[in-house]
Motif scaffolding. Structure first.
Motif, PDB file in Angstrom:
ATOM      1  N   ASN A   1      83.153 -35.335-105.538  1.00 35.60           N
ATOM      2  CA  ASN A   1      84.186 -35.197-104.500  1.00 35.60           C
ATOM      3  C   ASN A   1      85.271 -36.260-104.612  1.00 35.60           C
ATOM      4  O   ASN A   1      86.441 -35.991-104.297  1.00 35.60           O
ATOM      5  N   TYR A   2      84.930 -37.464-105.078  1.00 41.59           N
ATOM      6  CA  TYR A   2      85.974 -38.454-105.321  1.00 41.59           C
ATOM      7  C   TYR A   2      86.883 -37.983-106.450  1.00 41.59           C
ATOM      8  O   TYR A   2      88.113 -38.199-106.410  1.00 41.59           O
ATOM      9  N   ARG A   3      86.303 -37.365-107.459  1.00 42.40           N
ATOM     10  CA  ARG A   3      87.127 -36.857-108.572  1.00 42.40           C
ATOM     11  C   ARG A   3      88.058 -35.744-108.083  1.00 42.40           C
ATOM     12  O   ARG A   3      89.227 -35.664-108.479  1.00 42.40           O
ATOM     13  N   ILE A   4      87.542 -34.868-107.181  1.00 45.72           N
ATOM     14  CA  ILE A   4      88.391 -33.810-106.616  1.00 45.72           C
ATOM     15  C   ILE A   4      89.528 -34.427-105.795  1.00 45.72           C
ATOM     16  O   ILE A   4      90.678 -33.988-105.856  1.00 45.72           O
ATOM     17  N   SER A   5      89.186 -35.482-105.043  1.00 41.64           N
ATOM     18  CA  SER A   5      90.213 -36.173-104.257  1.00 41.64           C
ATOM     19  C   SER A   5      91.311 -36.717-105.156  1.00 41.64           C
ATOM     20  O   SER A   5      92.504 -36.585-104.857  1.00 41.64           O
ATOM     21  N   LEU A   6      90.925 -37.319-106.270  1.00 40.95           N
ATOM     22  CA  LEU A   6      91.912 -37.883-107.195  1.00 40.95           C
ATOM     23  C   LEU A   6      92.739 -36.802-107.873  1.00 40.95           C
ATOM     24  O   LEU A   6      93.894 -37.040-108.258  1.00 40.95           O
ATOM     25  N   GLN A   7      92.184 -35.586-108.042  1.00 43.32           N
ATOM     26  CA  GLN A   7      92.946 -34.491-108.640  1.00 43.32           C
ATOM     27  C   GLN A   7      94.091 -34.060-107.725  1.00 43.32           C
ATOM     28  O   GLN A   7      95.130 -33.620-108.191  1.00 43.32           O
ATOM     29  N   ASN A   8      93.876 -34.216-106.429  1.00 43.47           N
ATOM     30  CA  ASN A   8      94.932 -33.867-105.481  1.00 43.47           C
ATOM     31  C   ASN A   8      95.972 -34.983-105.386  1.00 43.47           C
ATOM     32  O   ASN A   8      97.167 -34.750-105.590  1.00 43.47           O
ATOM     33  N   ILE A   9      95.515 -36.186-105.068  1.00 36.95           N
ATOM     34  CA  ILE A   9      96.400 -37.360-105.012  1.00 36.95           C
ATOM     35  C   ILE A   9      95.636 -38.545-105.586  1.00 36.95           C
ATOM     36  O   ILE A   9      94.537 -38.848-105.140  1.00 36.95           O
ATOM     37  N   SER A  10      96.227 -39.235-106.550  1.00 35.15           N
ATOM     38  CA  SER A  10      95.568 -40.377-107.181  1.00 35.15           C
ATOM     39  C   SER A  10      95.914 -41.653-106.422  1.00 35.15           C
ATOM     40  O   SER A  10      97.098 -42.001-106.302  1.00 35.15           O
ATOM     41  N   GLU A  24      84.854 -27.660-116.546  1.00 31.55           N
ATOM     42  CA  GLU A  24      85.874 -28.570-116.031  1.00 31.55           C
ATOM     43  C   GLU A  24      86.018 -28.383-114.531  1.00 31.55           C
ATOM     44  O   GLU A  24      85.796 -27.293-113.987  1.00 31.55           O
ATOM     45  N   ASP A  25      86.364 -29.465-113.845  1.00 36.35           N
ATOM     46  CA  ASP A  25      86.589 -29.394-112.401  1.00 36.35           C
ATOM     47  C   ASP A  25      87.697 -28.404-112.102  1.00 36.35           C
ATOM     48  O   ASP A  25      88.704 -28.322-112.820  1.00 36.35           O
ATOM     49  N   ILE A  26      87.477 -27.686-111.073  1.00 41.68           N
ATOM     50  CA  ILE A  26      88.446 -26.655-110.692  1.00 41.68           C
ATOM     51  C   ILE A  26      89.761 -27.302-110.268  1.00 41.68           C
ATOM     52  O   ILE A  26      89.756 -28.264-109.508  1.00 41.68           O
ATOM     53  N   GLN A  27      90.829 -26.803-110.779  1.00 40.17           N
ATOM     54  CA  GLN A  27      92.142 -27.291-110.353  1.00 40.17           C
ATOM     55  C   GLN A  27      92.468 -26.636-109.019  1.00 40.17           C
ATOM     56  O   GLN A  27      92.684 -25.431-108.926  1.00 40.17           O
ATOM     57  N   TYR A  28      92.448 -27.476-108.014  1.00 42.08           N
ATOM     58  CA  TYR A  28      92.561 -26.944-106.662  1.00 42.08           C
ATOM     59  C   TYR A  28      94.002 -26.563-106.340  1.00 42.08           C
ATOM     60  O   TYR A  28      94.960 -27.235-106.755  1.00 42.08           O
ATOM     61  N   SER A  29      94.108 -25.525-105.563  1.00 36.49           N
ATOM     62  CA  SER A  29      95.405 -24.951-105.234  1.00 36.49           C
ATOM     63  C   SER A  29      96.241 -25.917-104.413  1.00 36.49           C
ATOM     64  O   SER A  29      95.719 -26.651-103.588  1.00 36.49           O
ATOM     65  N   LYS A  30      97.501 -25.889-104.626  1.00 39.11           N
ATOM     66  CA  LYS A  30      98.413 -26.735-103.874  1.00 39.11           C
ATOM     67  C   LYS A  30      99.136 -25.916-102.804  1.00 39.11           C
ATOM     68  O   LYS A  30     100.162 -26.325-102.280  1.00 39.11           O
ATOM     69  N   SER A  64      98.390 -31.317-100.319  1.00 35.89           N
ATOM     70  CA  SER A  64      97.506 -31.975-101.291  1.00 35.89           C
ATOM     71  C   SER A  64      97.022 -33.309-100.760  1.00 35.89           C
ATOM     72  O   SER A  64      95.876 -33.723-101.013  1.00 35.89           O
ATOM     73  N   LYS A  65      97.874 -34.018-100.035  1.00 38.95           N
ATOM     74  CA  LYS A  65      97.494 -35.309 -99.476  1.00 38.95           C
ATOM     75  C   LYS A  65      96.333 -35.160 -98.514  1.00 38.95           C
ATOM     76  O   LYS A  65      95.381 -35.959 -98.532  1.00 38.95           O
ATOM     77  N   GLU A  66      96.387 -34.126 -97.662  1.00 37.72           N
ATOM     78  CA  GLU A  66      95.300 -33.899 -96.702  1.00 37.72           C
ATOM     79  C   GLU A  66      94.026 -33.443 -97.423  1.00 37.72           C
ATOM     80  O   GLU A  66      92.916 -33.838 -97.054  1.00 37.72           O
ATOM     81  N   ASN A  67      94.174 -32.607 -98.452  1.00 41.56           N
ATOM     82  CA  ASN A  67      93.010 -32.213 -99.260  1.00 41.56           C
ATOM     83  C   ASN A  67      92.342 -33.445 -99.866  1.00 41.56           C
ATOM     84  O   ASN A  67      91.115 -33.591 -99.852  1.00 41.56           O
ATOM     85  N   SER A  68      93.167 -34.345-100.413  1.00 43.87           N
ATOM     86  CA  SER A  68      92.636 -35.557-101.025  1.00 43.87           C
ATOM     87  C   SER A  68      91.887 -36.399-100.010  1.00 43.87           C
ATOM     88  O   SER A  68      90.790 -36.904-100.288  1.00 43.87           O
TER      89      SER A  68
END
Length: 720
Positions: free
Chosen positions: A181-190, A106-112, A155-159
């Protein structure tokens, strides 16, 4: 005369070789492959898996994980899904395939976590720099994104950073990395913007079901009018790629209505053009032409670049429908516009908006009309432009076409020179492709390394996370290394396949050369015997008979020379040649034999082809070595009968003295000549059967058991 025939033979061999190089060698029959996709540990079926064959077939698994797809032996089956690594499988037969897959990590849940910044404008500056270098230097753009991630505190800047990183990979055609990377972006902010990009990346990576899923999951009420048109356009693209033509037209029309209602002119033009392309793919050319005319009219009201792009699309359509005059007119107009646009813009060789490509296509269109006088200058200009722009692909294609045009125009010396240039260009292009493959491998390696560094940076920022998350990050890094190793193996396999294909093509070229050589040896032998007959009439002071014989002989010679370039000719032409030849021999030996040619009226002779001059030597042997020495008047019979719908039998029988008596009467020199002649026929049949899968059979036996045993030759001919 021998020199001319030899020259024609060489040219034919060269062009046949080119044709064989251009064509594929996969003529094996299709069959249905059945299979299912399940999880390796639970054996639960997986639905909506993308199943694709490199030959073009596409399907998906149903809710039970099963699929059926048409393929040939040797095709590569690609099995893709967002939840597991892509699986490749080489098809050997219509076997039942069971694919067991391991679920992907699973994609890593990135830290907030938030990080402080000494300069609040630093992140924005770094992202701007990354976007500036996005289309120029992928490595530098990724370096700026890496620094931006280090400077991010939300999170917004990470996205935003991962969105730009996805944009970089999308532009450089690393679609799998773009998806990640788009999926990682959406995990931060959809956001809907990134969802649309992810759906497009899935489409480009041929994950069609995932693309449809994303498009259909977007809330249309939240989209702007432009985004809504983009959504329908993207859906239409996926349906078109999966051959769902009517669904594609329906959603394109939905997008077109919105674009027309809100005056989104660029999209109105684009959607008219795409609807035209789908109708063309469906074979509904009239509807396609109507939409193309509309898109062309709309494009002319936009910027020059868009106008000329649409003009070229319509010209391509006119080419597909064999409307060459309209195609030529459109391309000539496009040439003028491209010259004007190039004053302010530079197009790379991959673009359709290059002078060399359009000049080549104009020359090709003229050649299709057999207007060689106009075709040659445009092809030459294309070669010159391509040489200036170092566009080896267009230069190669235009040179090959120029060689073909010279051949068709009867300028064989120029055709040979052009073909030699084409061979040199193929070698240059092969060398260039090797370099590009090497560069692509290095580029891919660098990109993977930079992506790994970005992932490592994210890991450093998450040192407070659990050991499990850290192990997941390491596993993802290892997966990228495995991808790189698999890529290397694939490149080696491709190189081996290309080498095998080259060796096979060389064997075919050698067979063609031998075939042309044997045929060129037979024609002088036939001409020499015929001229001897003319000489005998002249020697006997029978001028009238000589003139009549010479007139018929000239007709026969013309037919022989016209057919001398072909491996096979229509059976109808061969029958005409045989009737003319037998008539000439009977004219010479009226007192020695009578003849009859019988053709089964049920045979459709237009359905069969035959090697030229295959039957004539057997008739010549029957007359000169059998019937000519017979004490009483003999009889020659040629019968063409149908065995089955795909096979006919040609029987040549005579009641002459037979092979044994004829052999006893020959001089040593005659024995050598006859042996050589029959040997050439046997070699021709052998080579043709090797190339065309046992198309011709020849059987020779005594005709009867009487004193004059005679000879019977049975030639069996099969359809393609």
């Amino acid at each position: 005369m021998r020199l001319v025939i030899k020259q024609i033979g060489i040219l034919c061999m060269l062009f046949c070789t080119t044709l064989l190089l251009a064509q594929g060698n996969d003529n094996s029959p299709k069959f249905v492959v059945r299979g299912m996709v399940v999880e390796a540990d639970t054996h639960n079926p997986i639905a909506n898996v993308n199943i694709e064959v490199n030959g073009g077939s596409y399907t998906t698994t149903d809710i039970t994980g099963n699929f059926r797809i048409e393929a040939r032996k040797g095709d590569e089956l690609t099995i893709k899904h967002k939840d597991f690594e892509t699986v490749y499988y080489m098809i050997q037969s219509n076997e039942r395939i069971k694919v067991e897959v391991q679920p992907s990590i699973e994609d890593i849940q990135y830290s907030k976590k938030k990080y402080s910044r000494t300069n609040p404008e630093l992140f924005k500056s770094l992202i701007d720099s990354a976007e500036t270098h996005l289309k120029k230097d992928a490595k530098k753009s990724i370096q700026f994104i890496e620094k931006a991630l280090g400077a991010s505190n939300s999170s917004k800047e990470n996205s935003e950073a991962y969105e730009v990183l996805g944009d970089v990979y999308l532009h450089w055609k690393q679609y799998d990395l773009a998806v990640s990377n788009y999926r990682i972006s959406l995990q931060n902010i959809s956001t809907n913007v990134v969802k649309l990009k992810l759906a497009s990346a899935y489409k480009l990576n041929k994950n069609y079901q995932e693309s449809l899923q994303i498009y259909n999951s977007i809330n249309k009420k939240e989209l702007s009018n432009w985004q809504l048109v983009e959504l329908y356009e993207g859906l239409g693209d996926v349906y078109q790629l999966t051959k769902s033509h009517q669904s594609s037209i329906n959603v394109y029309n939905e997008g077109l209505k919105i674009a027309q209602k809100h005056l989104i002119s660029p999209k109105v033009t684009d959607l008219n053009s795409k609807i035209a392309q789908v109708y063309n793919a469906k074979g509904e050319t009239q509807k396609a032409e109507s939409f193309f005319n509309e898109s062309l009219k709309l494009a002319n009201n936009q910027n020059k670049k868009r106008a000329v792009e649409e003009k070229i699309k319509v010209a391509d359509f006119q080419n597909e429908t064999n409307n060459y005059s309209s195609e030529i007119q459109l391309r000539k107009e496009a040439l003028k516009q491209i010259k004007d646009i190039q004053k302010d813009s530079v197009f790379n060789n991959e673009s359709a908006l290059t002078l060399q490509k359009q000049n080549y296509k104009i020359g090709n269109a003229y050649a299709s009309q057999k207007d060689y006088v106009n075709a040659i200058p445009y092809l030459k200009k294309s070669i010159e432009e391509a040489d200036t722009k170092e566009d080896l692909i267009v230069q190669k294609d235009a040179t090959r076409k120029l060689s073909e045009v010279y051949k068709e125009a009867g300028e064989f010396d120029k055709a040979l020179i052009a073909y030699q240039s084409y061979v040199d260009l193929v070698d240059k292009l092969y060398s260039k492709k090797e370099q590009e493959i090497s560069q692509a491998a290095r580029f891919s390696k660098d990109i993977v390394a930079k992506q790994n560094r970005i992932l490592s940076l994210e890991s450093d920022r998450e040192l407070s996370e659990s050991k499990y998350e850290l192990n997941l990050e390491q596993a993802k890094s290892q997966k990228f290394i495995i991808y790189a190793l698999i890529g290397g193996v694939v490149l080696l396999l491709i190189a081996g396949f290309l080498m095998f294909k080259y060796i096979k093509q060389q064997r075919l070229a050698n067979n063609l050369l031998a075939l042309k050589s044997l045929r060129s040896q037979m024609n002088p032998h036939f001409i020499f015997n015929a001229l001897n007959s003319v000489n005998s009439f002249i020697a006997s002071n029978d001028e009238r008979a000589a003139n009549k014989y010479l007139t018929d002989f000239s007709l026969l010679m013309r037919a022989v020379l016209e057919n001398s370039e072909e491996d096979f000719i229509p059976l109808e032409k061969e029958i005409e040649l045989l009737e003319l030849y037998t008539k000439l021999e009977h004219f010479r030996f009226k007192d020695k034999f009578d003849y009859n040619i019988t053709i089964d009226e049920n045979i459709n002779i237009n359905d069969f082809v035959i090697p030229p001059m295959l039957l004539q030597p057997y008739i010549e042997n029957a007359v000169w070595h059998g019937l000519r020495y017979k004490k009483i008047k003999g009889f020659l019979e040629i019968v063409i009968s149908q065995i089955n719908p795909d096979e006919i039998k040609i029987t040549i029988s005579d009641d002459g003295i037979g092979r044994q008596k004829s052999k006893a009467l020959k001089t040593e020199n005659q024995k050598k000549q006859n042996s050589k002649g029959m040997g050439n026929i046997n070699k021709r049949v052998s080579i043709l059967n090797a190339m065309y899968k046992d198309k011709v059979d020849v059987f020779i036996d005594n005709f009867q058991e009487e004193e004059d045993t005679g000879t019977k030759v049975v030639v069996t001919l099969r359809k393609d």
